[in-house]
Design a protein around this motif. Structure first.
Motif, PDB file in Angstrom:
ATOM      1  N   GLN A 257       0.830  -1.203   0.000  1.00 25.70           N
ATOM      2  CA  GLN A 257       0.000   0.000   0.000  1.00 25.70           C
ATOM      3  C   GLN A 257       0.870   1.261   0.000  1.00 25.70           C
ATOM      4  O   GLN A 257       0.609   2.210  -0.742  1.00 25.70           O
ATOM      5  N   ASN A 258       1.911   1.263   0.844  1.00 25.51           N
ATOM      6  CA  ASN A 258       2.808   2.419   0.887  1.00 25.51           C
ATOM      7  C   ASN A 258       3.537   2.606  -0.442  1.00 25.51           C
ATOM      8  O   ASN A 258       3.737   3.730  -0.888  1.00 25.51           O
ATOM      9  N   GLY A 259       3.924   1.513  -1.080  1.00 26.86           N
ATOM     10  CA  GLY A 259       4.593   1.595  -2.372  1.00 26.86           C
ATOM     11  C   GLY A 259       3.709   2.230  -3.432  1.00 26.86           C
ATOM     12  O   GLY A 259       4.171   3.052  -4.240  1.00 26.86           O
ATOM     13  N   LEU A 260       2.446   1.868  -3.436  1.00 32.33           N
ATOM     14  CA  LEU A 260       1.502   2.454  -4.387  1.00 32.33           C
ATOM     15  C   LEU A 260       1.349   3.960  -4.136  1.00 32.33           C
ATOM     16  O   LEU A 260       1.401   4.765  -5.068  1.00 32.33           O
ATOM     17  N   LEU A 261       1.177   4.344  -2.880  1.00 36.79           N
ATOM     18  CA  LEU A 261       1.060   5.766  -2.545  1.00 36.79           C
ATOM     19  C   LEU A 261       2.329   6.531  -2.917  1.00 36.79           C
ATOM     20  O   LEU A 261       2.264   7.657  -3.411  1.00 36.79           O
TER      21      LEU A 261
ATOM     22  N   GLU B  46      10.555   5.426   6.157  1.00 38.72           N
ATOM     23  CA  GLU B  46       9.569   5.781   5.148  1.00 38.72           C
ATOM     24  C   GLU B  46      10.267   6.404   3.946  1.00 38.72           C
ATOM     25  O   GLU B  46      11.041   7.342   4.097  1.00 38.72           O
ATOM     26  N   LYS B  47       9.973   5.869   2.760  1.00 40.98           N
ATOM     27  CA  LYS B  47      10.454   6.473   1.520  1.00 40.98           C
ATOM     28  C   LYS B  47       9.881   7.877   1.454  1.00 40.98           C
ATOM     29  O   LYS B  47       8.707   8.102   1.726  1.00 40.98           O
ATOM     30  N   SER B  48      10.726   8.822   1.121  1.00 40.81           N
ATOM     31  CA  SER B  48      10.329  10.222   1.076  1.00 40.81           C
ATOM     32  C   SER B  48      10.979  10.876  -0.130  1.00 40.81           C
ATOM     33  O   SER B  48      11.822  10.284  -0.793  1.00 40.81           O
ATOM     34  N   TRP B  49      10.599  12.121  -0.362  1.00 39.72           N
ATOM     35  CA  TRP B  49      11.120  12.876  -1.497  1.00 39.72           C
ATOM     36  C   TRP B  49      11.556  14.262  -1.045  1.00 39.72           C
ATOM     37  O   TRP B  49      10.824  14.940  -0.331  1.00 39.72           O
ATOM     38  N   VAL B  50      12.755  14.650  -1.456  1.00 36.02           N
ATOM     39  CA  VAL B  50      13.211  16.025  -1.341  1.00 36.02           C
ATOM     40  C   VAL B  50      12.610  16.727  -2.555  1.00 36.02           C
ATOM     41  O   VAL B  50      12.831  16.300  -3.692  1.00 36.02           O
ATOM     42  N   VAL B  51      11.842  17.777  -2.304  1.00 37.80           N
ATOM     43  CA  VAL B  51      11.135  18.462  -3.390  1.00 37.80           C
ATOM     44  C   VAL B  51      11.465  19.954  -3.326  1.00 37.80           C
ATOM     45  O   VAL B  51      11.241  20.600  -2.300  1.00 37.80           O
ATOM     46  N   ALA B  52      11.976  20.483  -4.433  1.00 39.64           N
ATOM     47  CA  ALA B  52      12.296  21.907  -4.512  1.00 39.64           C
ATOM     48  C   ALA B  52      11.008  22.685  -4.770  1.00 39.64           C
ATOM     49  O   ALA B  52      10.555  22.796  -5.904  1.00 39.64           O
ATOM     50  N   THR B  53      10.420  23.186  -3.695  1.00 37.78           N
ATOM     51  CA  THR B  53       9.183  23.952  -3.783  1.00 37.78           C
ATOM     52  C   THR B  53       9.082  24.866  -2.575  1.00 37.78           C
ATOM     53  O   THR B  53       9.854  24.729  -1.620  1.00 37.78           O
ATOM     54  N   ASP B  54       8.125  25.772  -2.607  1.00 35.77           N
ATOM     55  CA  ASP B  54       7.923  26.656  -1.465  1.00 35.77           C
ATOM     56  C   ASP B  54       7.122  25.926  -0.379  1.00 35.77           C
ATOM     57  O   ASP B  54       6.500  24.889  -0.634  1.00 35.77           O
ATOM     58  N   LYS B  55       7.138  26.480   0.815  1.00 35.28           N
ATOM     59  CA  LYS B  55       6.509  25.821   1.961  1.00 35.28           C
ATOM     60  C   LYS B  55       5.002  25.648   1.780  1.00 35.28           C
ATOM     61  O   LYS B  55       4.453  24.578   2.073  1.00 35.28           O
ATOM     62  N   ALA B  56       4.305  26.672   1.293  1.00 43.20           N
ATOM     63  CA  ALA B  56       2.850  26.586   1.129  1.00 43.20           C
ATOM     64  C   ALA B  56       2.462  25.476   0.156  1.00 43.20           C
ATOM     65  O   ALA B  56       1.529  24.700   0.419  1.00 43.20           O
TER      66      ALA B  56
ATOM     67  N   VAL C  51      24.394   7.284   2.681  1.00 41.82           N
ATOM     68  CA  VAL C  51      24.459   5.835   2.475  1.00 41.82           C
ATOM     69  C   VAL C  51      24.803   5.575   1.011  1.00 41.82           C
ATOM     70  O   VAL C  51      24.528   6.404   0.143  1.00 41.82           O
ATOM     71  N   GLN C  52      25.430   4.437   0.757  1.00 42.97           N
ATOM     72  CA  GLN C  52      25.743   4.060  -0.626  1.00 42.97           C
ATOM     73  C   GLN C  52      24.477   3.695  -1.400  1.00 42.97           C
ATOM     74  O   GLN C  52      24.335   4.014  -2.571  1.00 42.97           O
ATOM     75  N   GLU C  53      23.573   3.011  -0.724  1.00 40.50           N
ATOM     76  CA  GLU C  53      22.276   2.682  -1.313  1.00 40.50           C
ATOM     77  C   GLU C  53      21.243   2.607  -0.197  1.00 40.50           C
ATOM     78  O   GLU C  53      21.587   2.430   0.980  1.00 40.50           O
ATOM     79  N   PHE C  54      19.995   2.788  -0.573  1.00 41.19           N
ATOM     80  CA  PHE C  54      18.932   2.783   0.423  1.00 41.19           C
ATOM     81  C   PHE C  54      18.652   1.366   0.904  1.00 41.19           C
ATOM     82  O   PHE C  54      18.659   0.417   0.099  1.00 41.19           O
ATOM     83  N   PRO C  55      18.392   1.199   2.194  1.00 39.83           N
ATOM     84  CA  PRO C  55      17.986  -0.112   2.702  1.00 39.83           C
ATOM     85  C   PRO C  55      16.574  -0.440   2.207  1.00 39.83           C
ATOM     86  O   PRO C  55      15.802   0.460   1.856  1.00 39.83           O
ATOM     87  N   ASP C  56      16.236  -1.711   2.182  1.00 36.73           N
ATOM     88  CA  ASP C  56      14.877  -2.112   1.845  1.00 36.73           C
ATOM     89  C   ASP C  56      13.960  -1.698   2.980  1.00 36.73           C
ATOM     90  O   ASP C  56      14.292  -1.822   4.156  1.00 36.73           O
ATOM     91  N   ILE C  57      12.809  -1.193   2.600  1.00 31.00           N
ATOM     92  CA  ILE C  57      11.805  -0.787   3.596  1.00 31.00           C
ATOM     93  C   ILE C  57      10.738  -1.874   3.652  1.00 31.00           C
ATOM     94  O   ILE C  57      10.157  -2.227   2.634  1.00 31.00           O
ATOM     95  N   VAL C  58      10.516  -2.384   4.854  1.00 29.22           N
ATOM     96  CA  VAL C  58       9.475  -3.418   5.035  1.00 29.22           C
ATOM     97  C   VAL C  58       8.442  -2.973   6.027  1.00 29.22           C
ATOM     98  O   VAL C  58       8.625  -2.084   6.783  1.00 29.22           O
TER      99      VAL C  58
END
Length: 142
Positions: free
Chosen positions: A46-50, A79-89, A135-142
Motif C-alpha cells: 500500500q505504501n509503495g503504491l502511494l 519511510e520512503k520520502s522525497w526532497v522536493v524543490a518547492t515553497d513551503k505553502a 548511504v551508498q544505497e537505500f535499505p529495503d523498507i518493510v
C-alpha cells in the motif's frame, strides 16, 4: 490532543534522513512522504503504491526532486520520502493531498517540522545537516 498524536509528533521531531547524495546547505526544499497517511501504518504494498502516486504528482508539477528515506534513530521505522524543490505553502498542500500529518521544510540548513493535518505549531529542529546520514544505497523498507 490525544496521547497517540503527541507520540507521533515526538517521533517526527526525532527523525533522521538517509541520502545517497549530499545537498547544498543553501537550498530550500520540502521533505514529503506518502507513506502511512494520517499516521495509520499500512502494508509495504500500500505504501509503495502511494509513493508512486506522490512521485507522479511531483513529476506532473514539474518540480525537481530526489529520493530519500526518513528514519527513526534505531532504523526500525523507515519511510520512503522525497526532497522536493518547492515553497513551503505548496509543500503543505502536497502533504495534505496525500493525507500527511506533517512535512519537513528546510531553509538554509534549518529543519522545520510543519503540520499539514494536525493542529500543531511548526517546530524548528536545528540543523538539517546534523540529521543526515549518507548511504551508498537505500535499505529495503518493510
Amino acid at each position: 490532543m490525544n496521547d497517540s498524536v503527541e507520540t507521533l509528533w515526538r517521533y517526527y521531531k526525532e527523525t533522521e534522513f538517509l541520502l545517497t547524495q549530499s545537498l547544498s546547505s543553501q537550498l530550500s526544499f520540502a521533505i514529503i512522504t506518502a507513506h502511512n497517511p494520517r499516521g495509520e501504518v499500512l502494508t509495504p504494498c500500500q505504501n509503495g503504491l502511494l509513493d508512486r502516486q506522490l512521485q507522479h504528482e511531483i513529476y506532473r508539477l514539474g518540480l525537481p526532486y530526489r529520493a530519500m528515506i526518513g528514519s527513526s534513530q534505531d532504523r526500525k521505522h523507515m519511510e520512503k520520502s522525497w526532497v522536493v524543490a518547492t515553497d513551503k505553502a505548496s509543500a503543505i498542500e502536497l502533504g495534505r493531498l496525500f493525507n500527511q500529518n506533517a512535512i519537513y521544510y528546510v531553509e538554509a540548513d534549518k529543519l522545520q517540522l510543519v503540520p499539514c493535518l494536525l493542529a500543531k505549531e511548526e517546530a524548528f529542529l536545528g540543523a538539517f545537516s546534523l540529521r543526515v546520514n549518507r548511504v551508498q544505497e537505500f535499505p529495503d523498507i518493510v
